[in-house]
Write an enzyme that holds these catalytic residues in place. Structure first.
Site, PDB file in Angstrom:
ATOM      1  N   ALA A  58      39.597  50.197  69.467  1.00 41.34           N
ATOM      2  CA  ALA A  58      39.092  49.823  70.793  1.00 41.34           C
ATOM      3  C   ALA A  58      38.401  50.991  71.495  1.00 41.34           C
ATOM      4  CB  ALA A  58      40.226  49.317  71.671  1.00 41.34           C
ATOM      5  N   TYR A  59      38.625  52.208  71.044  1.00 43.20           N
ATOM      6  CA  TYR A  59      37.998  53.366  71.675  1.00 43.20           C
ATOM      7  C   TYR A  59      36.513  53.376  71.310  1.00 43.20           C
ATOM      8  CZ  TYR A  59      42.785  55.214  72.251  1.00 43.20           C
ATOM      9  OH  TYR A  59      44.108  55.396  72.561  1.00 43.20           O
ATOM     10  N   GLY A  60      35.709  52.877  72.210  1.00 43.71           N
ATOM     11  CA  GLY A  60      34.268  52.837  71.972  1.00 43.71           C
ATOM     12  C   GLY A  60      33.892  51.875  70.863  1.00 43.71           C
TER      13      GLY A  60
END
Length: 102
Positions: A58-60
């Site tokens: 989900a990070y970027g």
């Protein structure tokens, strides 16, 4: 001036893997922190003895993982551990783009 590595390590559960007591969070890499700025942060962490990195799909939407993995490939001094969280949605219009199932 040479620095002395005083990083402390501990067991990761019952796996036998030794990880640094400090973990580098990579949430902003490839998003708010551009690749050219993220690499020196990752390299400095490795030089300080950090071998444990936090990332998630989900990070970027995967950009953070890409930056981290490429930096680790380029500075392969020792084995590193990546704590990765993976059940997050990667595409808003695809029902199969989230979760831990196949």
């Amino acid at each position: 001036q040479a620095e002395i590595n005083t990083m402390k390590y501990c067991s990761l559960g019952r796996t036998g893997v030794q990880v640094s007591q400090i973990c580098l969070d990579c949430m902003t890499f490839g998003v708010a922190t551009e690749r050219k700025s993220a690499y020196p942060i990752i390299y400095r962490a490795i030089d300080a003895g950090i071998n444990f990195f936090d990332s998630a799909n989900a990070y970027g939407r995967g950009n953070s993982e890409g930056v981290l993995v490429q930096a680790l490939k380029e500075k392969r001094k020792r084995k590193n551990s990546i704590g990765n969280q993976g059940p997050f949605t990667m595409a808003d219009d695809d029902l199969n783009s989230a979760g831990n199932s196949r």
